[in-house]
Design a protein around this motif. Structure first.
Motif, PDB file in Angstrom:
ATOM      1  N   PRO A 391     -60.670   8.135  96.259  1.00 23.08           N
ATOM      2  CA  PRO A 391     -60.151   8.833  97.443  1.00 23.08           C
ATOM      3  C   PRO A 391     -58.635   8.932  97.422  1.00 23.08           C
ATOM      4  O   PRO A 391     -57.964   8.467  96.494  1.00 23.08           O
ATOM      5  N   LEU A 392     -58.110   9.538  98.484  1.00 20.77           N
ATOM      6  CA  LEU A 392     -56.659   9.563  98.654  1.00 20.77           C
ATOM      7  C   LEU A 392     -56.161   8.142  98.896  1.00 20.77           C
ATOM      8  O   LEU A 392     -56.875   7.302  99.456  1.00 20.77           O
ATOM      9  N   GLY A 426     -52.334  11.263 103.897  1.00 21.37           N
ATOM     10  CA  GLY A 426     -52.989  12.509 103.490  1.00 21.37           C
ATOM     11  C   GLY A 426     -52.457  13.088 102.197  1.00 21.37           C
ATOM     12  O   GLY A 426     -52.976  14.102 101.716  1.00 21.37           O
ATOM     13  N   TYR A 427     -51.446  12.452 101.608  1.00 23.22           N
ATOM     14  CA  TYR A 427     -50.875  12.909 100.344  1.00 23.22           C
ATOM     15  C   TYR A 427     -51.616  12.240  99.187  1.00 23.22           C
ATOM     16  O   TYR A 427     -52.009  11.063  99.273  1.00 23.22           O
ATOM     17  N   SER A 428     -51.784  12.967  98.099  1.00 20.21           N
ATOM     18  CA  SER A 428     -52.381  12.393  96.889  1.00 20.21           C
ATOM     19  C   SER A 428     -51.308  11.669  96.072  1.00 20.21           C
ATOM     20  O   SER A 428     -50.108  11.748  96.385  1.00 20.21           O
ATOM     21  N   GLY A 429     -51.726  10.994  95.013  1.00 17.73           N
ATOM     22  CA  GLY A 429     -50.760  10.281  94.182  1.00 17.73           C
ATOM     23  C   GLY A 429     -49.754  11.210  93.534  1.00 17.73           C
ATOM     24  O   GLY A 429     -48.556  10.893  93.467  1.00 17.73           O
ATOM     25  N   SER A 430     -50.211  12.373  93.064  1.00 19.63           N
ATOM     26  CA  SER A 430     -49.272  13.319  92.457  1.00 19.63           C
ATOM     27  C   SER A 430     -48.337  13.915  93.497  1.00 19.63           C
ATOM     28  O   SER A 430     -47.173  14.209  93.191  1.00 19.63           O
ATOM     29  N   ASP A 431     -48.810  14.088  94.754  1.00 16.39           N
ATOM     30  CA  ASP A 431     -47.937  14.579  95.821  1.00 16.39           C
ATOM     31  C   ASP A 431     -46.826  13.569  96.110  1.00 16.39           C
ATOM     32  O   ASP A 431     -45.664  13.940  96.315  1.00 16.39           O
ATOM     33  N   ILE A 432     -47.191  12.294  96.126  1.00 13.09           N
ATOM     34  CA  ILE A 432     -46.184  11.250  96.382  1.00 13.09           C
ATOM     35  C   ILE A 432     -45.160  11.207  95.256  1.00 13.09           C
ATOM     36  O   ILE A 432     -43.961  11.031  95.486  1.00 13.09           O
ATOM     37  N   THR A 433     -45.621  11.383  94.010  1.00 18.22           N
ATOM     38  CA  THR A 433     -44.687  11.435  92.885  1.00 18.22           C
ATOM     39  C   THR A 433     -43.723  12.612  93.031  1.00 18.22           C
ATOM     40  O   THR A 433     -42.519  12.483  92.743  1.00 18.22           O
ATOM     41  N   SER A 434     -44.211  13.746  93.499  1.00 18.03           N
ATOM     42  CA  SER A 434     -43.347  14.910  93.699  1.00 18.03           C
ATOM     43  C   SER A 434     -42.312  14.643  94.788  1.00 18.03           C
ATOM     44  O   SER A 434     -41.143  15.055  94.673  1.00 18.03           O
ATOM     45  N   VAL A 435     -42.718  13.964  95.851  1.00 18.35           N
ATOM     46  CA  VAL A 435     -41.771  13.619  96.921  1.00 18.35           C
ATOM     47  C   VAL A 435     -40.669  12.703  96.384  1.00 18.35           C
ATOM     48  O   VAL A 435     -39.474  12.901  96.671  1.00 18.35           O
ATOM     49  N   CYS A 436     -41.048  11.685  95.616  1.00 17.46           N
ATOM     50  CA  CYS A 436     -40.056  10.757  95.059  1.00 17.46           C
ATOM     51  C   CYS A 436     -39.090  11.481  94.121  1.00 17.46           C
ATOM     52  O   CYS A 436     -37.874  11.232  94.148  1.00 17.46           O
ATOM     53  N   ARG A 437     -39.603  12.377  93.304  1.00 22.86           N
ATOM     54  CA  ARG A 437     -38.746  13.111  92.383  1.00 22.86           C
ATOM     55  C   ARG A 437     -37.769  14.008  93.140  1.00 22.86           C
ATOM     56  O   ARG A 437     -36.594  14.104  92.796  1.00 22.86           O
TER      57      ARG A 437
END
Length: 505
Positions: A391-392, A426-437
Motif C-alpha cells: 500500500p501507500l 496519500g503520496y507514494s514513495g516515488s512522489d515523496i522522493t520527487s518532493v525531496c528532490r
C-alpha cells in the motif's frame, strides 16, 4: 495425393534445415531436405495466380536446384576421397606403410588428388589405427566446392565445423545436456552457461539484458513494507539456512506477487531479495521474451528458466507481469503471445516445470510485480501462491523515506520531518522522493533566479558557496504545493477490493 503447401513457411523450414545440415557437414540429410523443399515450393507455385510472385518462386526453385547440385557434387567428391584414402591406408597401397602422414602423402604420386581442394585436410588420429576391422575415422575435406573453381561461402569454415552434427541429432542430445549441466563445475571461478550453437545468440542476449549478480539494494534501503519483507525472507532466506525444515508440505513458496499503486517500492523489494539472499537476479521485462521470429518467444522463456536452473539459487523477477501474462482468450491476443504465456505457465508449474526441485541450493523463485493485478490470467494468479498488497506508506514510513532521501542534504533546524510526513498523506514513495528532490533544488533556484547563463559562469565560485546553504522548511512547503499525489482514491479502492477477493499473505 500429397497435400498442397498453403504458405511459404512450409518450405522455408525445409530450406533452413537443409542449409544447417550442409553447414555441419551432413550432406546426405541436406540433400533430402533440399529435395523436399524444392518439391513443396514447386507445388506452392502452382497455386499462385500472381505472375510476379510465380516468377519469383520459379527463380527460387532454380537457386535451390543449384544449391542441391552443388551439395551432391560436394558429397560425391568427399566420398571418392574418403574411399581412396581408406583403401590406401588400410592396404598400404603404393608400397608405403599404413598410418603414414596424410599431409605428406596427399601429393605424393596420389592419383586421386583433386586440384579443386585448395586447403589441406587436418590430420585425423583415426588414420593411425592399424586394425582395419575397427574402421577408419571419417575424413574431413577442405572447404572448397568443385564448381568452376569458385568457393562456396557456406563451406568456408567446413574444416572447423564439419565434424559436429546438427544440434538436434539424437546421439548429440545427451552431450548437450551434459554440457549445460556440468560445464565449468570443476572450475572454482564463476560458472558460465555454455549454450548449443543454435541457442548461442538467444542466451547471450538474455545474459546481457537481464542477469544481475548484485543489484546492491539492502533491506534498510526499502522503507516500510514490513510484512512483505518478512514473507520474502521466509520464502528465500530461511530455506537456505534451515533446509531440512522446508521440505514436503513446508516447501518454500515458488511464486510471489507484489501488487499495489505505482512507486510503492515493489521493484526495490525485488532487488533487495537478490542482494541480501545472494541469489542470481533475473530482471525480466516483456521486451526480453518477445521476438519477431516464429517460435522464438517460447524458446526464450524456456532458455530463461534453463539459465535460472544453471545459476541457481535464482530469483526471476518479472516487472509488470500483467503485460506478459494477461488473461488468455481475448479477441486481440496474438497466437505468439498465447504460446509464450503457455510456456511460462508450464515452466512454473508443469509436469517437468523448472521449479519442482526442493533442494534450496537449486531453488528458483518467481517474483512478479504489477500495478494491474486484475488483468492477470487465472492460471498465473494461482501459480503466484502469495499475493501481497504493497500500500501507500503510512506516517512512520513516510518519515523514514524522508530520512533516506535527505541523508546527504543539509537541513535547517526549523525543518520538522514529522510535520512534512503528515502533509504527505496519500503520496507514494516515488512522489515523496520527487518532493525531496524539488525542495533540495530550491536554494539553487533562488541563487540563479535573476542571472543569465553568462553571469552564472562568471560567478560560479560565489554561487558554489551560496549553494551550500541548508534547505529550509519553506522549501518543502513550496515543493508540496507544486507536486500532487499520483494515486487516485478510486484506484486505491480498486486495490483494496482485489486484495479482499484474491489476496494471500
Amino acid at each position: 495425393m500429397a497435400s498442397v503447401a498453403i504458405n511459404s513457411i512450409d518450405f522455408e523450414e525445409e530450406v533452413k534445415k537443409a542449409r544447417e545440415c550442409y553447414m555441419y557437414g551432413d550432406y546426405g540429410r541436406s540433400t533430402t531436405f533440399y529435395k523436399l523443399a524444392i518439391d513443396k515450393l514447386r507445388r506452392y507455385c502452382q497455386t499462385l495466380s500472381n505472375v510476379a510472385e510465380k516468377k519469383h518462386g520459379n527463380e527460387c526453385i532454380v537457386e535451390l536446384e543449384r544449391e542441391l547440385k552443388s551439395t551432391v557434387e560436394h558429397e560425391r567428391m568427399i566420398e571418392e576421397i574418403h574411399e581412396n584414402l581408406f583403401k590406401k591406408y588400410t592396404s598400404g597401397g603404393g608400397g608405403r606403410a599404413a598410418g603414414g602422414d596424410i599431409n605428406n602423402d596427399l601429393n605424393y604420386g596420389s592419383p586421386f588428388y583433386n586440384a579443386a581442394v585448395d586447403e589441406r585436410p587436418t590430420r585425423d588420429p583415426g588414420f593411425n589405427n592399424r586394425n582395419p576391422a575397427q574402421g577408419v575415422a571419417p575424413f574431413q575435406p577442405a572447404s572448397a566446392r568443385p564448381q568452376g573453381g569458385a568457393r562456396d561461402i557456406r563451406s568456408a569454415n567446413h574444416n572447423q565445423r564439419g565434424r559436429n552434427p546438427p544440434s538436434n541429432a539424437p546421439h548429440n542430445k545427451q552431450k548437450q545436456s551434459d554440457n549445460k549441466r556440468g560445464s565449468n563445475q570443476a572450475d572454482n571461478a564463476e560458472k558460465r552457461y555454455i549454450p548449443t550453437p543454435a541457442e548461442k545468440d538467444l542466451v547471450e542476449g538474455l545474459e546481457r539484458d537481464i542477469v544481475q549478480k548484485d543489484p546492491n539494494v539492502r533491506w534498510v534501503d526499502v522503507a516500510g513494507c514490513t510484512g512483505a519483507k518478512k514473507l520474502l525472507q521466509e520464502a528465500v532466506v530461511l530455506p537456505r539456512y534451515i533446509p531440512d525444515f522446508f521440505k514436503g508440505i513446508r516447501r518454500p513458496w515458488k511464486g510471489i506477487l507484489l501488487f499495489g499503486p505505482p512507486g510503492t517500492g515493489k521493484t526495490m523489494l525485488a532487488k533487495a531479495v537478490a542482494t541480501e539472499c545472494k541469489t542470481t537476479f533475473f530482471n525480466v521485462a516483456a521486451a526480453n521474451l518477445t521476438s519477431k521470429y516464429h517460435g522464438e518467444g517460447e524458446k526464450l522463456v524456456h532458455l530463461l528458466f534453463e539459465l535460472a536452473k544453471f545459476y541457481a539459487p535464482s530469483t526471476v523477477f518479472i516487472d509488470e507481469i500483467d503485460s506478459l501474462c494477461s488473461t488468455r482468450g481475448q479477441s486481440n491476443e496474438h497466437e505468439a503471445s498465447r504460446r509464450a504465456k503457455s510456456e511460462l505457465l508450464i515452466q512454473m508449474d508443469g509436469v517437468s516445470g523448472a521449479l519442482g526441485n526442493e533442494d534450496p541450493s537449486k531453488m528458483i523463485m518467481v517474483l512478479g510485480a504489477t500495478n494491474h493485478p486484475w488483468d492477470l490470467d487465472d492460471a498465473m494468479r494461482r501459480r503466484l501462491e502469495k499475493r501481497i498488497y504493497i500500500p501507500l506508506p503510512d506516517a512512520a514510513t513516510r518519515k523514514q523515506l524522508l530520512e533516506i532521501n535527505l541523508k546527504e542534504v543539509s537541513l535547517e533546524k526549523d525543518v520538522d520531518l514529522d510535520i512534512i510526513a503528515n502533509k504527505l498523506n496519500g503520496y507514494s514513495g516515488s512522489d515523496i522522493t520527487s518532493v525531496c528532490r524539488d525542495a533540495a533544488m530550491m536554494q539553487m533556484r533562488r541563487a540563479t533566479e535573476n542571472l543569465s547563463m553568462t553571469q552564472i559562469q562568471e560567478q560560479a565560485q560565489v554561487l558554489k558557496e551560496k549553494l551550500q546553504s541548508p534547505t529550509i522548511m519553506k522549501d518543502f512547503e513550496d515543493a508540496i504545493s507544486k507536486i500532487s499525489s499520483s494515486v487516485s482514491k478510486e484506484m486505491l479502492e480498486k486495490y483494496d477490493q482485489w486484495m479482499k477477493d484474491f489476496g494471500s499473505v
